[in-house]
Design a protein around this motif. Structure first.
Motif, PDB file in Angstrom:
ATOM      1  N   GLN B  43       0.933  -1.211  -0.073  1.00  0.00           N
ATOM      2  CA  GLN B  43      -0.019   0.071   0.074  1.00  0.00           C
ATOM      3  C   GLN B  43       1.047   1.081   0.020  1.00  0.00           C
ATOM      4  O   GLN B  43       0.678   2.252  -0.851  1.00  0.00           O
ATOM      5  CB  GLN B  43      -0.981  -0.133   0.988  1.00  0.00           C
ATOM      6  CG  GLN B  43      -1.924   1.059   1.391  1.00  0.00           C
ATOM      7  CD  GLN B  43      -2.989   1.166   0.432  1.00  0.00           C
ATOM      8  OE1 GLN B  43      -3.477   0.283  -0.025  1.00  0.00           O
ATOM      9  NE2 GLN B  43      -3.026   2.118  -0.494  1.00  0.00           N
ATOM     10  N   ILE B  44       1.967   1.280   0.845  1.00  0.00           N
ATOM     11  CA  ILE B  44       2.973   2.347   0.838  1.00  0.00           C
ATOM     12  C   ILE B  44       3.463   2.481  -0.239  1.00  0.00           C
ATOM     13  O   ILE B  44       3.705   3.797  -1.000  1.00  0.00           O
ATOM     14  CB  ILE B  44       3.822   2.275   1.822  1.00  0.00           C
ATOM     15  CG1 ILE B  44       3.167   2.129   3.292  1.00  0.00           C
ATOM     16  CG2 ILE B  44       5.131   3.193   1.958  1.00  0.00           C
ATOM     17  CD1 ILE B  44       3.950   1.621   4.574  1.00  0.00           C
ATOM     18  N   ALA B  45       3.972   1.523  -1.027  1.00  0.00           N
ATOM     19  CA  ALA B  45       4.549   1.619  -2.217  1.00  0.00           C
ATOM     20  C   ALA B  45       3.679   2.133  -3.337  1.00  0.00           C
ATOM     21  O   ALA B  45       4.309   3.172  -3.940  1.00  0.00           O
ATOM     22  CB  ALA B  45       5.074   0.086  -2.866  1.00  0.00           C
ATOM     23  N   VAL B  51       5.819   2.522  -7.352  1.00  0.00           N
ATOM     24  CA  VAL B  51       5.320   1.795  -8.578  1.00  0.00           C
ATOM     25  C   VAL B  51       4.173   2.313  -9.434  1.00  0.00           C
ATOM     26  O   VAL B  51       3.381   3.072  -8.814  1.00  0.00           O
ATOM     27  CB  VAL B  51       4.971   0.293  -8.170  1.00  0.00           C
ATOM     28  CG1 VAL B  51       6.180  -0.504  -7.586  1.00  0.00           C
ATOM     29  CG2 VAL B  51       3.913   0.411  -7.151  1.00  0.00           C
ATOM     30  N   ASN B  52       3.982   2.015 -10.531  1.00  0.00           N
ATOM     31  CA  ASN B  52       3.005   2.534 -11.367  1.00  0.00           C
ATOM     32  C   ASN B  52       1.761   1.830 -11.038  1.00  0.00           C
ATOM     33  O   ASN B  52       1.446   0.566 -11.073  1.00  0.00           O
ATOM     34  CB  ASN B  52       3.282   1.956 -12.796  1.00  0.00           C
ATOM     35  CG  ASN B  52       2.280   2.588 -13.903  1.00  0.00           C
ATOM     36  OD1 ASN B  52       1.177   2.880 -13.626  1.00  0.00           O
ATOM     37  ND2 ASN B  52       2.785   2.582 -15.061  1.00  0.00           N
ATOM     38  N   ALA B  53       0.797   2.395 -10.647  1.00  0.00           N
ATOM     39  CA  ALA B  53      -0.545   2.008 -10.126  1.00  0.00           C
ATOM     40  C   ALA B  53      -1.228   1.233 -11.095  1.00  0.00           C
ATOM     41  O   ALA B  53      -2.104   0.476 -10.807  1.00  0.00           O
ATOM     42  CB  ALA B  53      -1.459   3.110  -9.532  1.00  0.00           C
ATOM     43  N   LEU B  56       0.423  -2.263 -10.821  1.00  0.00           N
ATOM     44  CA  LEU B  56       0.170  -2.849  -9.403  1.00  0.00           C
ATOM     45  C   LEU B  56      -0.867  -1.943  -8.910  1.00  0.00           C
ATOM     46  O   LEU B  56      -0.416  -1.020  -8.097  1.00  0.00           O
ATOM     47  CB  LEU B  56       1.486  -2.859  -8.610  1.00  0.00           C
ATOM     48  CG  LEU B  56       1.539  -3.652  -7.494  1.00  0.00           C
ATOM     49  CD1 LEU B  56       1.210  -5.334  -7.386  1.00  0.00           C
ATOM     50  CD2 LEU B  56       2.810  -3.621  -6.607  1.00  0.00           C
ATOM     51  N   PRO B  57      -2.075  -2.412  -8.774  1.00  0.00           N
ATOM     52  CA  PRO B  57      -3.027  -1.525  -8.023  1.00  0.00           C
ATOM     53  C   PRO B  57      -2.858  -1.781  -6.574  1.00  0.00           C
ATOM     54  O   PRO B  57      -2.312  -2.652  -6.098  1.00  0.00           O
ATOM     55  CB  PRO B  57      -4.558  -2.235  -8.254  1.00  0.00           C
ATOM     56  CG  PRO B  57      -4.064  -3.780  -8.887  1.00  0.00           C
ATOM     57  CD  PRO B  57      -2.563  -3.660  -9.542  1.00  0.00           C
ATOM     58  N   SER B  58      -3.252  -0.918  -5.785  1.00  0.00           N
ATOM     59  CA  SER B  58      -2.906  -0.840  -4.414  1.00  0.00           C
ATOM     60  C   SER B  58      -4.049  -2.023  -3.937  1.00  0.00           C
ATOM     61  O   SER B  58      -5.106  -2.081  -4.212  1.00  0.00           O
ATOM     62  CB  SER B  58      -3.584   0.464  -3.820  1.00  0.00           C
ATOM     63  OG  SER B  58      -4.882   0.569  -3.773  1.00  0.00           O
ATOM     64  N   GLU B 234      -9.038  -8.201 -20.511  1.00  0.00           N
ATOM     65  CA  GLU B 234      -9.604  -7.801 -21.581  1.00  0.00           C
ATOM     66  C   GLU B 234     -10.152  -6.239 -21.468  1.00  0.00           C
ATOM     67  O   GLU B 234     -10.117  -5.315 -22.362  1.00  0.00           O
ATOM     68  CB  GLU B 234     -10.638  -8.609 -22.470  1.00  0.00           C
ATOM     69  CG  GLU B 234      -9.932  -9.870 -23.163  1.00  0.00           C
ATOM     70  CD  GLU B 234     -11.019 -10.808 -23.742  1.00  0.00           C
ATOM     71  OE1 GLU B 234     -12.181 -10.326 -23.891  1.00  0.00           O
ATOM     72  OE2 GLU B 234     -10.314 -11.744 -23.818  1.00  0.00           O
ATOM     73  N   MET B 235     -10.640  -6.119 -20.232  1.00  0.00           N
ATOM     74  CA  MET B 235     -11.371  -4.821 -19.915  1.00  0.00           C
ATOM     75  C   MET B 235     -10.481  -3.863 -19.305  1.00  0.00           C
ATOM     76  O   MET B 235     -10.674  -2.895 -18.966  1.00  0.00           O
ATOM     77  CB  MET B 235     -12.288  -5.057 -19.068  1.00  0.00           C
ATOM     78  CG  MET B 235     -13.520  -6.036 -19.400  1.00  0.00           C
ATOM     79  SD  MET B 235     -14.593  -5.078 -20.760  1.00  0.00           S
ATOM     80  CE  MET B 235     -15.395  -6.560 -21.249  1.00  0.00           C
ATOM     81  N   ALA B 236      -8.931  -4.145 -19.246  1.00  0.00           N
ATOM     82  CA  ALA B 236      -7.992  -3.497 -18.668  1.00  0.00           C
ATOM     83  C   ALA B 236      -8.141  -3.196 -17.384  1.00  0.00           C
ATOM     84  O   ALA B 236      -7.962  -2.274 -16.916  1.00  0.00           O
ATOM     85  CB  ALA B 236      -7.659  -2.279 -19.260  1.00  0.00           C
ATOM     86  N   ARG B 237      -8.961  -4.090 -16.441  1.00  0.00           N
ATOM     87  CA  ARG B 237      -9.250  -3.869 -15.186  1.00  0.00           C
ATOM     88  C   ARG B 237      -8.247  -4.607 -14.271  1.00  0.00           C
ATOM     89  O   ARG B 237      -8.688  -5.616 -13.839  1.00  0.00           O
ATOM     90  CB  ARG B 237     -10.578  -4.419 -14.998  1.00  0.00           C
ATOM     91  CG  ARG B 237     -11.764  -3.441 -15.148  1.00  0.00           C
ATOM     92  CD  ARG B 237     -11.856  -2.083 -14.724  1.00  0.00           C
ATOM     93  NE  ARG B 237     -11.710  -2.045 -13.062  1.00  0.00           N
ATOM     94  CZ  ARG B 237     -12.998  -2.207 -12.550  1.00  0.00           C
ATOM     95  NH1 ARG B 237     -14.035  -2.248 -13.302  1.00  0.00           N
ATOM     96  NH2 ARG B 237     -12.914  -2.192 -11.233  1.00  0.00           N
ATOM     97  N   ILE B 238      -6.938  -3.991 -13.962  1.00  0.00           N
ATOM     98  CA  ILE B 238      -6.131  -4.711 -13.287  1.00  0.00           C
ATOM     99  C   ILE B 238      -6.345  -4.967 -11.932  1.00  0.00           C
ATOM    100  O   ILE B 238      -5.968  -6.047 -11.246  1.00  0.00           O
ATOM    101  CB  ILE B 238      -4.544  -3.976 -13.530  1.00  0.00           C
ATOM    102  CG1 ILE B 238      -3.637  -4.812 -13.065  1.00  0.00           C
ATOM    103  CG2 ILE B 238      -4.601  -2.813 -12.795  1.00  0.00           C
ATOM    104  CD1 ILE B 238      -2.990  -6.073 -14.073  1.00  0.00           C
ATOM    105  N   ASP B 239      -7.137  -4.256 -11.517  1.00  0.00           N
ATOM    106  CA  ASP B 239      -7.691  -4.355  -9.861  1.00  0.00           C
ATOM    107  C   ASP B 239      -8.497  -5.650  -9.624  1.00  0.00           C
ATOM    108  O   ASP B 239      -8.447  -6.362  -8.867  1.00  0.00           O
ATOM    109  CB  ASP B 239      -8.346  -3.386  -9.354  1.00  0.00           C
ATOM    110  CG  ASP B 239      -9.441  -2.788 -10.412  1.00  0.00           C
ATOM    111  OD1 ASP B 239      -9.514  -3.070 -11.571  1.00  0.00           O
ATOM    112  OD2 ASP B 239     -10.460  -1.981  -9.821  1.00  0.00           O
TER     113      ASP B 239
END
Lengths: 262, 278
Positions: B43-45, B51-53, B56-58, B234-239
């Motif tokens: 979370q801190i990172a 890092v690029n959110a 890597l989503p929080s 496919e929806m680019a929803r990395i979270d």
């Protein structure tokens, strides 16, 4: 020797032979062995390790077939076998292991009653629900004895059943066995490497060497026998000599491990 | 109890009595600490912009994605579909592996002859077979089940074969001395005695089938956690991708834990704790 009926045999081996392949040779574990066990008698078999004692039990029990000769057991005679190790199933309780002795089917009401009787006889009642891995060696072997006794056998074949136990416990189980044998008029073949145990228990002591009986000694001592008494020692001394290599027995007889079978 | 030389307590594995009594929550906390630490660091990172959110989503976003999918009923539908597939595939695996293992125990020479072939099959990654499975079983459920079966069959089969093969022959002889037939010896002696090894195989197999779910749901699925992840990609929803990964991991732990508790309850004579520690 009350209750011994010499006229009625429960087990007879006639020139029974059995070999086992060992490397390039064959070990003759039984070599034309003759044996007759009368109803109600305790026959103890003593001999050095490797003399074929265990094979004698296995052949008598029908677990291995003899290569030559005949094994005769009284028809319909029930058989109980007690091995050197308890051979209990760890998945079952003490009660379950004894129940196993009744056979593969579902236990009947009277079968269950008999299990209870046997457990009382062997004073196993409080361990009814215990599992084998919770038992000491003496208790485990008593359960194994119970598994054989619940069959209500006429013939009990025992292969060094107490050899792994310490001396006081061994004596106690020997006395228990004698009491049960009297109570049920059992015929017993008891294999041991302990001469004192053989004399203490046996109506007859057979000395076995290289797959044969080399001596057959009737023990006429009153029970309970005292291993420190003079007559006990006399028998012991006489038998010790036939256990020593090169003494007694057929002198021409040698181990035949080199021999190959046709 | 003069003969009770070794009490049950004495033999139980060192440390486990403590784990059971009182200190259980402390042990759980100790196991939770590294996870919480990692989450905090993560979370801190992300918050600090290290890092690029997008890559890597929080953790917060991942948790929100899980909650959101849960609220919309989407999560339940996917979990249900995956669990059903894994359950059916694993059951099918066991139903195939057990009889075959028993068969091999009756015919050791035949087994030896088949050994090279089995080793060959065992070493093919099931994912490599997806094209073949689609060709043979179509795009429906059958090909998905087949993939799960292929993945979990061998651990179960090997566990059973090893277990049956290592039964003490003296116990078998004991059974014969009681007049048991071969079938009865199998049923009363060999199967119970081989349970610890079989259990190990079942546990591995269950883990493998769960891991096969992504591969299985790559095959034209419309539901399931694997589908959920691929759809999110496919929806680019990395979270959501991460949410799916975490749900799969968490359910994996849950399945393993359930298997542990079932074994503990029904196989009291097996040292289940020792098996699960490995």
């Amino acid at each position: 020797m009350a209750g011994v009926n010499p006229g009625r045999a429960v087990l007879r081996l006639e020139s029974a032979s059995r070999g086992f392949r060992m490397g390039s040779g064959v070990i003759r574990a039984l070599d034309g062995l003759d044996l007759q066990v009368a109803a109600g008698a305790i026959v103890t078999v003593v001999g050095p390790s490797g003399c074929g004692k265990t094979t004698l039990i296995r052949v008598a029990a029908g677990l291995v077939r003899p290569d030559a000769g005949r094994v005769w057991r009284q028809e319909s005679s029930r058989l109980g076998v007690v091995f050197q190790e308890p051979r209990l199933l760890r998945s079952l309780t003490v009660e379950g292991n004894i129940l196993l002795g009744l056979g593969p089917g579902r236990a009947s009401r009277e079968g269950l009653d008999r299990v209870g009787e046997v457990m009382a006889l062997l004073r196993l009642g409080e361990f009814r629900k215990a599992r084998p891995d919770q038992l000491s060696g003496g208790l485990a072997q008593r359960v194994a004895l119970g598994r054989a006794l619940v069959r209500d056998p006429e013939l009990l074949l025992m292969d060094e059943p107490f050899s792994a136990l310490d001396a006081p416990l061994r004596r106690r189980l020997q006395d228990e066995l004698l009491a049960i044998q009297q109570l049920r008029a059992l015929s017993v073949v008891f294999v041991t490497h302990d001469l004192s145990e053989a004399i203490y228990l046996g109506d007859r002591v057979l000395v076995m060497r290289s797959g044969r009986i080399v001596r057959d000694e009737a023990v006429g001592l009153e029970r309970p026998r005292d291993p420190r008494s003079e007559p006990f020692h006399r028998i012991q001394d006489a038998l010790v000599r036939s256990l020593e290599p090169g003494e007694a027995g057929p002198a021409a007889h040698r181990p035949q491990s080199e021999e190959t079978r046709p | 109890m003069p003969d009770m030389e070794r009490g049950a307590e004495e033999r139980s594995p060192a440390g486990s009595p403590r784990g059971r009594a009182g200190g259980g929550w402390r042990a759980a906390l100790a196991q939770l600490a590294p996870i919480l630490g990692l989450l905090a660091l993560w979370q801190i990172a992300v918050s600090a912009g290290w890092v690029n959110a997008y890559l890597l989503p929080s953790p917060r976003r991942v948790v929100l994605a899980v909650l959101d999918a849960g609220a919309r009923g989407e999560l339940g539908r996917h979990v249900g579909a995956s669990l059903l597939r894994v359950g059916a595939g694993f059951a099918l695996s066991v139903a195939l592996a057990l009889p075959l293992a028993i068969l091999t125990s009756f015919a050791p020479r035949l087994t030896a002859a088949f050994n090279p072939l089995l080793t060959f099959l065992r070493n093919i990654p099931p994912l490599a077979l997806i094209p073949v499975l689609i060709l043979w079983f179509g795009l429906g459920e059958a090909s998905k089940l087949a993939l799960i079966v292929l993945t979990s069959f061998f651990p179960v089969f090997m566990g059973a074969v090893t277990g049956l093969g290592s039964v003490d022959p003296r116990l078998v002889e004991m059974g014969r001395s009681l007049g048991f037939s071969r079938l009865r010896i199998l049923q009363r002696i060999m199967l119970p005695e081989s349970l610890p090894s079989l259990l190990n195989g079942l546990r591995l197999g269950l883990g493998f089938s769960w891991r096969a779910i992504i591969g299985a749901e790559m095959i034209a699925a419309a539901s399931g956690l694997g589908y959920w992840i691929l759809d999110a990609e496919e929806m680019a929803r990395i979270d959501v991708v991460f949410a799916g990964i975490f749900v799969i991991g968490a359910l994996g732990i849950l399945l393993d834990r359930t298997a542990y508790l079932v074994a503990l309850r029904f196989l009291p004579w097996i040292d289940v704790r020792a098996q699960w520690r490995a």
